[in-house]
Design a protein around this motif. Structure first.
Motif, short mmCIF file in Angstrom:
data_model
loop_
_atom_site.label_atom_id
_atom_site.label_comp_id
_atom_site.label_asym_id
_atom_site.label_seq_id
_atom_site.Cartn_x
_atom_site.Cartn_y
_atom_site.Cartn_z
N LYS A 56 -4.92 -1.50 2.62
CA LYS A 56 -5.08 -2.63 3.54
C LYS A 56 -6.28 -2.46 4.47
N GLU A 57 -6.55 -1.22 4.88
CA GLU A 57 -7.72 -0.97 5.73
C GLU A 57 -9.00 -1.40 5.03
N LYS A 58 -9.13 -1.06 3.76
CA LYS A 58 -10.32 -1.43 2.99
C LYS A 58 -10.40 -2.94 2.79
N ILE A 59 -9.26 -3.55 2.50
CA ILE A 59 -9.24 -5.00 2.31
C ILE A 59 -9.57 -5.72 3.61
N ALA A 60 -9.03 -5.23 4.72
CA ALA A 60 -9.31 -5.85 6.03
C ALA A 60 -10.79 -5.81 6.33
N ASP A 61 -11.44 -4.68 6.06
CA ASP A 61 -12.88 -4.57 6.30
C ASP A 61 -13.66 -5.52 5.39
N LEU A 62 -13.27 -5.58 4.15
CA LEU A 62 -14.00 -6.40 3.18
C LEU A 62 -13.82 -7.89 3.44
N LYS A 63 -12.61 -8.29 3.79
CA LYS A 63 -12.29 -9.70 3.95
C LYS A 63 -12.48 -10.20 5.38
N GLY A 64 -12.63 -9.29 6.32
CA GLY A 64 -12.79 -9.70 7.70
C GLY A 64 -11.54 -10.26 8.32
N VAL A 65 -10.39 -9.66 7.98
CA VAL A 65 -9.11 -10.12 8.53
C VAL A 65 -8.41 -8.96 9.23
N ASN A 66 -7.44 -9.30 10.07
CA ASN A 66 -6.64 -8.28 10.74
C ASN A 66 -5.74 -7.57 9.74
N ARG A 213 -1.44 -5.29 -11.62
CA ARG A 213 -0.52 -6.21 -10.96
C ARG A 213 -0.52 -6.02 -9.45
N LEU A 214 -1.62 -6.40 -8.82
CA LEU A 214 -1.73 -6.30 -7.36
C LEU A 214 -2.22 -7.63 -6.80
N GLY A 215 -1.38 -8.23 -5.98
CA GLY A 215 -1.73 -9.49 -5.34
C GLY A 215 -1.79 -9.32 -3.84
N MET A 216 -2.48 -10.25 -3.18
CA MET A 216 -2.65 -10.21 -1.73
C MET A 216 -2.16 -11.52 -1.12
N PRO A 233 11.42 -1.59 -0.87
CA PRO A 233 10.79 -0.57 0.00
C PRO A 233 9.45 -0.04 -0.50
N TYR A 234 9.39 0.32 -1.79
CA TYR A 234 8.15 0.89 -2.32
C TYR A 234 7.63 -0.03 -3.43
N ASN A 235 7.23 -1.23 -3.06
CA ASN A 235 6.91 -2.23 -4.08
C ASN A 235 5.60 -1.96 -4.81
N ILE A 236 4.66 -1.25 -4.19
CA ILE A 236 3.38 -0.96 -4.83
C ILE A 236 3.30 0.54 -5.12
N ASN A 237 3.24 0.89 -6.39
CA ASN A 237 3.30 2.31 -6.74
C ASN A 237 2.00 3.03 -6.41
N ARG A 238 2.05 4.35 -6.45
CA ARG A 238 0.92 5.19 -6.06
C ARG A 238 -0.29 4.97 -6.98
N LEU A 239 -0.06 4.84 -8.29
CA LEU A 239 -1.17 4.66 -9.23
C LEU A 239 -1.93 3.36 -8.94
N THR A 240 -1.19 2.32 -8.66
CA THR A 240 -1.83 1.04 -8.32
C THR A 240 -2.63 1.17 -7.03
N GLN A 241 -2.08 1.82 -6.02
CA GLN A 241 -2.80 2.00 -4.76
C GLN A 241 -4.07 2.82 -4.98
N GLU A 242 -3.99 3.85 -5.79
CA GLU A 242 -5.17 4.69 -6.04
C GLU A 242 -6.25 3.90 -6.77
N HIS A 243 -5.85 3.12 -7.77
CA HIS A 243 -6.83 2.32 -8.50
C HIS A 243 -7.48 1.29 -7.58
N ALA A 244 -6.67 0.65 -6.74
CA ALA A 244 -7.21 -0.35 -5.82
C ALA A 244 -8.23 0.26 -4.87
N LEU A 245 -7.95 1.45 -4.36
CA LEU A 245 -8.88 2.11 -3.45
C LEU A 245 -10.21 2.41 -4.13
#
Length: 345
Positions: A56-66, A213-216, A233-245
């Motif tokens: 989310k930190e990376k997306i916030a910077d890229l998209k200019g949102v809180n 399968r990652l939506g915003m 609770p853990y809807n986005i798995n670690r592999l997806t988060q790593e790929h997104a980063l």
């Protein structure tokens, strides 16, 4: 817009969410004995960050949102479903949507036993705001707009969307799955002005990552908090988060993909327009073209026999004898055109 408390289902407003081990402890430690995890097979033995803060930190910077205005889901389908579960009382409330549009809006309505009120677009695949609003009543909780729209590919003017935002008393969802291919600006810059606005985007299209399968979803902090209360609770798995980063570090490359696909879209449109089998090509701001043909089923079957798969939209509202063609690589587009040049229907 009504107060958020009046829009949210009472049981959801009162809900005490599940508290996971990773919600209760944040930070670094050397020994983790709190979540009943297997101590072996590091790092995949550990539960992933339930709120995906690094992504989310990376997306916030890229998209200019809180950062607190971001929700990450399993595709855009998860936040779509959460919208129904959060705001719509089954058997009582209803939602409004344009027709034709993305089919999951209705599927989620049917799954959640919520009345779905489709409003037919005109022959140019555009809508009249007053016609949409005329379908609303005191139980209308959600209104869906997909811009650029699927399957038509066209964008809607902000003036019309603003009229809906100003006058609809529920939540307005603008699905921007294809916004990267459009000359129209995203509505993300309007989030602070409209507390009833939810904007959906995805990693599946411009970012070339449908497989993860990652939506915003972007919305006010208060709406995002509602989503977080009811998600798994853990809807986005670690592999997806790593790929997104890793993907978010390659924004320049992704923009180059978008530029090429938009260019290829124009070339493909020109090539298709010269073919006798194609009767009309609808304007597109997406990575696909909706085309009217002489016989969509016959042409679809012909292409399948050639190993080329497009989408037959013949049975969709306003799409009689229409195929939806995704813009591919130059080689894939050439293969399509070469096959269509040889067809006789």
């Amino acid at each position: 817009m009504k107060k958020l408390e009046k829009l949210v289902r009472p049981n959801i407003w009162r809900l005490k969410p599940y508290s996971s081990a990773r919600d209760e402890f944040k930070g670094e430690a050397s020994v983790f004995l709190d979540a009943n995890e297997n101590p072996y097979n590091t790092p995949y033995n550990r539960y992933p960050d339930p709120l995906q803060w690094k992504v989310k930190e990376k997306i916030a910077d890229l998209k200019g949102v809180n950062i607190e205005s971001i929700f990450l889901g399993v595709g855009s389908d998860e936040p779509i479903d959460l919208l129904y579960r959060a705001f719509c009382e089954p058997g009582i409330d209803n939602v409004i949507a344009i027709d034709p549009t993305y089919g999951m809006y209705k599927v989620c309505a049917d799954i959640n036993n919520v009345e779905y009120r489709p409003v037919r677009l005109n022959n140019d695949f555009d809508f009249e705001p007053d016609k949409l609003l005329a379908e609303a009543d005191s139980n209308s909780k959600l209104l869906f707009l997909c811009s650029p729209n699927n399957p038509s590919g066209n964008s809607f003017s902000f003036e019309k969307i603003r009229y809906i935002l100003d006058n609809f008393q529920g939540i307005v969802i603008v699905d921007e799955a294809y916004i990267d291919f459009s000359a129209y600006p995203s509505l993300l810059e309007k989030l602070d002005q409209y507390p009833n606005l939810v904007v959906l985007q995805t990693f599946s299209k411009a970012w070339g990552s449908a497989g993860i399968r990652l939506g915003m979803a972007f919305a006010s902090k208060n709406i995002i908090q509602i989503f977080n209360k009811i998600k798994y609770p853990y809807n986005i798995n670690r592999l997806t988060q790593e790929h997104a980063l890793e993907l978010l570090k390659r924004n320049g490359e992704i923009q180059a993909w978008v530029k090429e696909l938009v260019s290829e879209r124009e070339i493909l449109q020109k090539e298709l327009s010269a073919l006798p089998v194609i009767l009309h090509i609808y304007p597109s701001d997406a990575n696909f073209l909706l085309v009217k043909t002489r016989d969509a089923q016959a042409l679809y079957d012909y292409l399948v026999a050639k190993g080329i798969i497009v989408r037959n939209r013949n049975k969709i509202t306003l799409c009689e004898n229409c195929l939806r063609i995704t813009v591919g690589t130059p080689e894939e587009n050439k293969a399509l055109i070469d096959a269509l040049k040889k067809v006789t229907l």
